[in-house]
Design a protein around this motif. Structure first.
Motif, short mmCIF file in Angstrom:
data_model
loop_
_atom_site.label_atom_id
_atom_site.label_comp_id
_atom_site.label_asym_id
_atom_site.label_seq_id
_atom_site.Cartn_x
_atom_site.Cartn_y
_atom_site.Cartn_z
N PHE A 24 49.83 62.76 47.59
CA PHE A 24 48.80 64.39 48.10
C PHE A 24 49.27 65.00 49.34
O PHE A 24 49.87 63.64 50.03
CB PHE A 24 47.24 63.21 48.05
CG PHE A 24 46.74 63.08 46.72
CD1 PHE A 24 45.63 63.90 45.27
CD2 PHE A 24 47.42 61.86 46.19
CE1 PHE A 24 46.09 63.36 44.84
CE2 PHE A 24 46.78 61.18 44.41
CZ PHE A 24 45.89 62.04 44.04
N GLU A 25 49.15 66.21 49.53
CA GLU A 25 49.42 66.23 50.51
C GLU A 25 48.62 66.69 50.82
O GLU A 25 48.39 67.72 50.20
CB GLU A 25 51.34 67.41 49.70
CG GLU A 25 51.85 66.43 49.69
CD GLU A 25 53.41 67.97 49.25
OE1 GLU A 25 52.95 68.54 49.50
OE2 GLU A 25 53.68 67.34 48.36
N PRO A 26 48.88 67.14 52.31
CA PRO A 26 47.27 67.86 52.64
C PRO A 26 47.21 69.38 53.18
O PRO A 26 48.51 70.34 53.22
CB PRO A 26 46.95 67.68 53.95
CG PRO A 26 48.22 67.25 54.10
CD PRO A 26 48.64 66.61 52.89
N GLU A 27 45.83 70.21 52.68
CA GLU A 27 46.73 71.71 52.22
C GLU A 27 47.00 72.19 53.90
O GLU A 27 46.78 73.92 54.21
CB GLU A 27 45.30 72.63 51.67
CG GLU A 27 45.20 72.29 50.01
CD GLU A 27 44.46 73.17 49.35
OE1 GLU A 27 43.90 73.82 49.85
OE2 GLU A 27 44.43 72.87 48.45
N ALA A 28 45.69 71.59 55.13
CA ALA A 28 46.36 71.74 55.78
C ALA A 28 46.23 70.74 57.15
O ALA A 28 46.44 69.91 56.71
CB ALA A 28 44.93 72.81 56.65
N GLY A 29 48.22 70.91 58.28
CA GLY A 29 48.51 70.18 59.00
C GLY A 29 49.23 69.09 58.20
O GLY A 29 50.16 69.47 57.45
N ARG A 30 49.88 68.52 59.48
CA ARG A 30 50.99 67.38 59.06
C ARG A 30 50.82 66.10 57.52
O ARG A 30 49.51 65.64 57.84
CB ARG A 30 51.45 66.71 59.99
CG ARG A 30 52.47 68.44 60.79
CD ARG A 30 52.70 67.78 61.77
NE ARG A 30 53.58 68.25 62.57
CZ ARG A 30 54.46 68.80 63.54
NH1 ARG A 30 54.86 67.01 64.36
NH2 ARG A 30 55.21 69.61 64.29
N HIS A 31 51.77 65.88 57.42
CA HIS A 31 51.36 64.44 56.88
C HIS A 31 52.82 63.52 56.32
O HIS A 31 54.02 63.97 57.10
CB HIS A 31 50.84 64.78 55.55
CG HIS A 31 52.08 65.29 54.16
ND1 HIS A 31 52.56 66.74 54.54
CD2 HIS A 31 52.65 64.55 53.27
CE1 HIS A 31 53.85 67.09 53.09
NE2 HIS A 31 53.53 65.69 52.83
N GLU A 32 53.07 62.57 56.65
CA GLU A 32 54.11 61.20 56.69
C GLU A 32 54.41 62.07 54.58
O GLU A 32 54.09 61.81 54.04
CB GLU A 32 53.58 60.43 56.34
CG GLU A 32 54.68 60.27 56.19
CD GLU A 32 54.87 57.87 56.86
OE1 GLU A 32 55.98 57.46 57.04
OE2 GLU A 32 53.49 57.47 56.37
N PRO A 33 55.94 62.78 54.31
CA PRO A 33 55.85 62.58 52.93
C PRO A 33 56.36 61.58 52.40
O PRO A 33 56.84 60.29 52.96
CB PRO A 33 57.23 63.64 53.02
CG PRO A 33 57.44 64.21 54.28
CD PRO A 33 56.94 63.41 55.13
N PHE A 34 55.87 61.43 51.25
CA PHE A 34 56.67 60.44 49.89
C PHE A 34 58.17 59.60 50.30
O PHE A 34 57.90 58.56 50.58
CB PHE A 34 56.83 60.53 48.28
CG PHE A 34 56.79 59.28 48.02
CD1 PHE A 34 56.32 59.26 47.29
CD2 PHE A 34 57.97 59.56 46.89
CE1 PHE A 34 55.54 58.02 45.77
CE2 PHE A 34 57.92 58.24 46.30
CZ PHE A 34 57.11 57.01 46.05
N LEU A 35 58.80 60.66 50.55
CA LEU A 35 60.55 60.59 50.21
C LEU A 35 60.57 59.55 51.92
O LEU A 35 61.35 58.83 52.36
CB LEU A 35 61.19 61.51 50.60
CG LEU A 35 61.98 61.52 48.84
CD1 LEU A 35 62.74 63.21 48.61
CD2 LEU A 35 62.62 60.51 48.57
#
Length: 479
Positions: free
Chosen positions: A298-309
């Motif tokens: 799941f990716e946030p619509e706003a802000g940073r996140h840690e990608p799966f890869l």
């Protein structure tokens, strides 16, 4: 006596909160979909809501039922059921709660429902509608209207919402999905959970799977190949209301089914979960690996996140991780499959992977040191380019034949979509080749000074480059 307005009893819409409530009504009524809910079903669910809202509103603070009142307070903080001055006897409270779900009376002032467009004479505001403005915010409402028009079906859905959402004492999460089956699965699970909260409270629930894990498992079992899904988490109290949305890519169901149907990918997924599990000193699980991996979908619509890869890359970049060649290849295949199915990537990194493998294994320098040097720049655009120039030059000076088409360099080093994903997959390929060829990465240098320098590189955390966190590399074209 005025006539009653007669509309369809319940119409699901694309508003995430109304839709979640409509699914909860369908589950409570024993219907397959919200469209099948009849007028009699709506009467039954409305009566149920009145009974259970009243029971929660008058429950003693030390009783399990009071936990359901906390849920209502988080969603409807100024309602008649949650106000500090509410009556504390069911008989005194019931008429005002029942009036909230009573059928509309036909008048000349009927307006279209904010959600489904059905005629209604009832106006609601924040005290009864989660995440809507108060009736003082007239500039956001139709001219001369002191609230939002809400028909009976949508009013019942608005208060069935906590049954169909995953709730805590202060927030709630709902799901919207292109596949009705996933929405119904989520609603059914949460209706059962709501019943348990009313009877045993939050403390009696035990461990609860987070919504990301519940939805990921539902998507895995879907027949649809492509399906967009969004989780909406929110709090609606009087202090700091908030809303967060996270989404999956449309190819996630296809990816999860491919993992489910392939033994090697299942092994890679299991290793990923095991490495993502966190335990305290007593051995108790503090972070579920299954939940942690599901959240990466799941990716946030706003802000940073840690990608799966990137999370997979950090696992594969640890030279001391005790993985067999079989385990490492299973994790690499998981990463490659994610890139193929979710990002639509096609690539051939073999020539550059061979170049780096030969450079790390070649010469008098410590392979552990060279691998640590590569590990530090593996995701960095410019630094990786300089390392590749150095590696190719070193091999050529030593008389080794090196053939690398310039197009492979461009794919890795240009700032464009999917470049950083390719750099991660390149690292995975190199790490596997080194293990297959039994290059002694785990062997420390004999020279003490070299050993200290190498170990400093090995123990330096890998920091993602800005394009990884900003998600600029993702390409939607293949999804």
């Amino acid at each position: 006596m005025a006539a009653l307005i007669t509309n369809g009893p319940l119409t699901p819409t694309h508003h995430p909160l109304q839709r979640a409530g409509a699914w909860a009504v369908a589950v409570l009524a024993g219907r397959a979909t919200p469209d099948e809910v009849s007028g009699g079903d709506l009467d039954t669910v409305a009566t149920l809501l009145v009974d259970e809202v009243c029971a929660a509103a008058v429950a003693p603070k030390d009783s399990p039922a009071y936990d359901w009142w906390k849920v209502l307070f988080a969603l409807y903080p100024n309602s008649k059921a949650t106000h500090a001055r509410r009556p504390r006897e069911v008989e005194a409270l019931r008429p005002s709660i029942a009036a909230m779900f009573a059928p509309d009376l036909a008048t000349d002032l009927a307006r279209p429902c904010t959600f489904c467009g059905a005629d209604t004479t009832v106006l609601w505001a924040k005290s009864t509608l989660p995440l809507f403005d108060t009736n003082r915010a007239l500039n956001t409402l139709p001219p001369g209207v002191l609230g939002w028009p809400v028909c009976r079906g949508c009013r019942v859905a608005a208060w069935a919402l906590p049954y169909g959402s995953q709730v805590t004492a202060g927030s709630a999460t709902v799901v919207t999905c292109d596949a009705d089956a996933a929405e119904r699965t989520f609603a059914e699970r949460n209706v059962r959970r709501a019943r348990r909260i009313m009877h045993v409270g939050f403390t009696g629930l035990g461990a609860v799977a987070p919504p990301e894990l519940v939805v990921a498992r539902a998507l895995r079992d879907l027949d649809a190949a492509l399906c967009a899904t969004t989780l909406w988490s929110f709090k609606n109290d009087n202090q700091e209301p908030w809303l967060r949305a996270t989404r999956t890519r449309r190819a996630v169901p296809r990816f999860l089914r491919r993992v489910k149907g392939n033994a090697q990918l299942r092994r890679g997924w299991s290793l990923f979960e095991q490495c993502s599990t966190r335990r305290d000193r007593g051995g108790q699980v503090t972070i579920s690996g299954a939940a942690a991996v599901a959240r990466l979908l799941f990716e946030p619509e706003a802000g940073r996140h840690e990608p799966f890869l990137y999370r997979l890359h950090t696992l594969m970049a640890d030279p001391d991780r005790p993985w067999s060649a079989r385990d490492r290849f299973a994790v690499i295949r998981l990463a490659q499959t994610y890139a193929e199915e979710i990002l639509g990537m096609s690539y051939d990194l073999g020539p550059i992977a061979e170049l780096l493998t030969r450079w790390i294994a070649h010469g008098d320098a410590s392979p552990r040191g060279r691998f640590a040097e590569y590990r530090q720049v593996a995701l960095k655009q410019g630094a990786l380019g300089r390392l590749l120039v150095h590696a190719q030059s070193r091999l050529m000076f030593d008389g080794q034949e090196v053939k690398v088409d310039p197009k492979y360099w461009a794919r890795l080093l240009e700032r464009r979509p999917q470049a950083w994903e390719m750099r991660m997959l390149l690292f995975a390929d190199v790490a596997f080749r080194l293990q297959e060829e039994k290059v002694p990465i785990g062997q420390k240098p004999k020279d003490l000074d070299e050993q200290l320098q190498v170990e400093q590189q090995v123990n330096t955390p890998i920091l993602p480059s800005e394009d990884v966190l900003d998600n600029d590399g993702y390409d939607e074209s293949g999804i």
